[in-house]
Motif scaffolding. Structure first.
Motif, short mmCIF file in Angstrom:
data_model
loop_
_atom_site.label_atom_id
_atom_site.label_comp_id
_atom_site.label_asym_id
_atom_site.label_seq_id
_atom_site.Cartn_x
_atom_site.Cartn_y
_atom_site.Cartn_z
N VAL A 169 20.15 26.25 33.34
CA VAL A 169 20.90 25.06 32.97
C VAL A 169 22.23 25.04 33.72
CG1 VAL A 169 22.02 23.85 31.07
CG2 VAL A 169 19.85 25.01 30.69
N GLY A 170 22.55 23.92 34.35
CA GLY A 170 23.84 23.76 34.99
C GLY A 170 24.90 23.35 33.99
N ALA A 171 26.14 23.78 34.22
CA ALA A 171 27.22 23.51 33.25
C ALA A 171 27.42 22.03 33.00
CB ALA A 171 28.51 24.16 33.73
N GLN A 172 27.15 21.19 34.00
CA GLN A 172 27.41 19.75 33.87
C GLN A 172 26.14 18.96 33.56
OE1 GLN A 172 27.33 21.47 36.63
NE2 GLN A 172 26.69 20.30 38.40
N PHE A 173 25.11 19.60 32.98
CA PHE A 173 23.82 18.93 32.81
C PHE A 173 23.92 17.69 31.92
CE2 PHE A 173 23.72 21.12 28.78
CZ PHE A 173 22.89 20.35 27.97
N ARG A 174 24.92 17.64 31.01
CA ARG A 174 25.01 16.50 30.11
C ARG A 174 25.47 15.23 30.82
NH1 ARG A 174 22.50 14.65 26.75
NH2 ARG A 174 24.27 13.45 25.97
N LEU A 175 25.83 15.31 32.09
CA LEU A 175 26.03 14.08 32.86
C LEU A 175 24.77 13.24 32.86
CD1 LEU A 175 27.37 12.26 35.07
CD2 LEU A 175 26.55 13.92 36.76
N PHE A 176 23.64 13.93 32.86
CA PHE A 176 22.36 13.26 33.10
C PHE A 176 21.55 13.10 31.83
CE2 PHE A 176 23.34 15.64 37.05
CZ PHE A 176 23.47 14.57 37.91
N GLU A 177 21.19 11.85 31.54
CA GLU A 177 20.31 11.55 30.42
C GLU A 177 19.54 10.29 30.78
OE1 GLU A 177 21.07 9.88 26.02
OE2 GLU A 177 21.83 11.94 26.30
N SER A 178 18.27 10.24 30.42
CA SER A 178 17.47 9.07 30.72
C SER A 178 17.68 7.99 29.67
CB SER A 178 15.98 9.44 30.78
OG SER A 178 15.49 9.68 29.47
N GLU A 179 17.16 6.81 29.95
CA GLU A 179 17.24 5.71 28.98
C GLU A 179 16.49 6.05 27.70
OE1 GLU A 179 15.67 2.52 31.25
OE2 GLU A 179 17.56 2.08 32.29
N ALA A 180 15.59 7.02 27.79
CA ALA A 180 14.84 7.46 26.61
C ALA A 180 15.58 8.55 25.83
CB ALA A 180 13.46 7.97 27.03
N GLY A 181 16.79 8.89 26.30
CA GLY A 181 17.58 9.89 25.60
C GLY A 181 17.25 11.32 25.96
N VAL A 182 16.58 11.54 27.09
CA VAL A 182 16.12 12.87 27.48
C VAL A 182 17.05 13.44 28.56
CG1 VAL A 182 14.25 14.16 28.61
CG2 VAL A 182 13.72 12.42 26.89
N ASP A 183 17.54 14.66 28.34
CA ASP A 183 18.19 15.43 29.39
C ASP A 183 17.29 16.63 29.70
OD1 ASP A 183 18.67 17.45 27.45
OD2 ASP A 183 20.65 16.63 26.96
N VAL A 184 17.73 17.53 30.57
CA VAL A 184 16.82 18.60 30.99
C VAL A 184 16.57 19.60 29.87
CG1 VAL A 184 17.36 18.39 33.44
CG2 VAL A 184 18.75 19.92 32.01
N VAL A 185 17.54 19.82 29.00
CA VAL A 185 17.35 20.76 27.88
C VAL A 185 16.38 20.18 26.86
CG1 VAL A 185 18.51 21.90 25.96
CG2 VAL A 185 19.56 21.91 28.22
N ARG A 186 16.53 18.91 26.55
CA ARG A 186 15.59 18.26 25.64
C ARG A 186 14.19 18.21 26.24
NH1 ARG A 186 19.65 13.30 23.83
NH2 ARG A 186 20.88 14.54 22.34
N ALA A 187 14.11 17.96 27.55
CA ALA A 187 12.80 17.93 28.20
C ALA A 187 12.11 19.28 28.07
CB ALA A 187 12.95 17.55 29.67
N MET A 188 12.84 20.36 28.27
CA MET A 188 12.24 21.69 28.16
C MET A 188 11.77 21.96 26.74
SD MET A 188 13.77 25.46 29.16
CE MET A 188 15.10 25.43 27.94
N HIS A 189 12.59 21.63 25.75
CA HIS A 189 12.19 21.88 24.36
C HIS A 189 10.95 21.07 24.00
CE1 HIS A 189 12.35 21.96 19.94
NE2 HIS A 189 13.05 23.08 20.08
N LEU A 190 10.92 19.81 24.39
CA LEU A 190 9.75 18.97 24.11
C LEU A 190 8.50 19.55 24.76
CD1 LEU A 190 11.36 15.44 24.60
CD2 LEU A 190 10.46 16.34 22.45
N ASP A 191 8.60 19.93 26.03
CA ASP A 191 7.45 20.43 26.76
C ASP A 191 6.94 21.75 26.17
OD1 ASP A 191 5.55 20.44 28.94
OD2 ASP A 191 6.79 21.97 29.89
#
Length: 416
Positions: A301-323
């Protein structure tokens, strides 16, 4: 929230070493905590910003240096697993944690959930030499580089090199023990390089890299999550506006900017090397030849990952947990124009960039929204804890970095 996380599977933020002011860990706690996931974290002491988050169920206080024996670290994680009492998704926020998890997945699988990455790949990606070799192997542009094995080889390099050059530690992990240089360092002259090299010993663990002049370059970032088939389930692109120290190190201010060419380059490279999990990539666009050159591949995880979120509310950490919990990761476009600001370092960075006159052409004129690294209305304590811990030692540290950046040479490069 247009997706439903599994509330029966907690998350554990893992990092090794003593750096309590880490906003990436706070971001991960908030991201999954807001989605209803019980969150735990490894912290240096009970008074870190992460430990103060209202979304943290428990902080496991475990002071480490990052240089401990791997067996000891694995056993420590297993003790934490027994205290949690059910399988938890691991969220590594530094290379040491990402490498340990990959290389000891046999011992950690079961008590923990994490992507099944090839065991040796994260260590190779975290190594400057390993990453450069992978780029050459797969035809991905990267700065020209040399990996000297002795002082004589450095002297030979200096005879023909075009200065300035960039010096980095070859392996990411030496920052915890005896680094040859403190961060990415630009060296302006042959004499300066030879002077530095005298302190590196018989086996200098450095990479000597082509300098990409900031006047002819732009710093871009890619954050993504890839499933077990190396298919991106979430992939975002952005441009770095400011970092601290100036033009080096940690992102202080960045924007989401759609860049299909960059997204395609990152996805193809990850598919070629077979990586799975969260990735944070730093690339520099060289206007002289029109190519994006890969500088860093952080397999975590990059320190600035919360910059990025999709219109569906998904960031990379949420994507990993869901998957990893068997749930579908909803698709959605990234929030173009969104801005990320790290409050405690962006002001000095802004002053430094204003003095230099450097601007980022692709940064939007106006942000569509702003994500702050520390301050959040629903979770104020991490910000207040950061201020309490940052003010005196932080101001001194910023001053030291400022002096370093003003000396001949000064740092240059990118980082998380």
């Amino acid at each position: 929230m247009p997706f439903e996380a599994d509330p029966d599977v907690p998350g554990l933020v893992v990092k090794f070493g003593d750096y309590p002011l880490h906003h990436g860990g706070v971001g991960a706690i908030r991201s999954l905590g807001r989605a209803g996931v019980p969150m735990y974290a490894v912290t240096e002491d009970p008074y870190t910003p992460a430990a103060a988050s209202r979304y943290l169920r428990r902080a496991f206080v475990w002071p480490t240096s990052g240089t401990e024996d791997a067996g000891r670290l694995v056993e420590g994680l297993l003790r934490i697993a027994r205290r949690i009492g059910r399988p938890a998704v691991l969220v590594p926020t530094d290379e040491e944690a990402a490498v340990l998890i990959a290389e000891h997945r046999g011992a950690l699988a079961g008590p923990f959930l994490f992507p099944p990455v090839e065991p040796g790949l994260p260590r190779r990606l975290a190594s400057k030499q390993g990453l450069h070799e992978l780029c050459v192997e797969h035809g991905v542009p990267s700065p020209a580089a040399a990996f000297p094995g002795s002082y004589d080889e450095i002297a030979a390099f200096a005879e023909t090199a075009r200065f300035p050059v960039v010096v980095k530690n070859r392996e990411a992990f030496v920052r915890r023990s005896r680094p040859a240089v403190h961060g990415t360092t630009r060296v302006a002259t042959r004499a300066g390089l030879l002077s530095l090299a005298r302190d590196w010993g018989e086996r200098p663990g450095v990479i000597l890299q082509e300098y990409l002049p900031r006047e002819q370059a732009e710093d871009w970032i890619v954050h993504a999550y890839f499933d077990r088939d190396s298919t991106p389930l979430a992939l975002f692109t952005g441009v770095k506006v400011r970092s601290w120290p100036p033009h080096a190190g940690m992102t202080a201010n960045a924007y989401v900017v759609d860049n299909p060419e960059l997204a395609d380059l990152a996805a193809r490279f990850v598919k070629q090397i077979g990586f799975t999990g969260i990735a944070d990539l730093d690339l520099r666009f060289d206007r002289r030849d029109g190519r994006y050159k890969l500088l860093d591949f952080n397999p975590r995880v990059g320190a600035q990952f919360r910059l990025f979120e999709s219109e569906a509310g998904v960031d990379v950490v949420r994507a990993m947990h869901l998957d990893l919990t068997g749930r579908r990761v909803p698709e959605g476009e990234q929030r173009a124009g969104h801005r990320y600001v790290v409050e405690n370092i962006d002001l000095p960075a802004w002053l430094a960039y204003r003095r230099s006159g450097y601007t980022t052409p692709h940064a939007p004129a106006r942000a569509s929204g702003t994500e702050l690294a520390w301050l959040a209305g629903d979770d104020p304590m991490p910000f207040l804890t950061m201020l309490a811990r940052f003010v005196r030692p932080g101001a001194r540290h910023l001053y030291q970095l400022w002096r370093t950046s003003r000396r001949g040479g000064g740092p240059s490069g990118t980082g998380a």
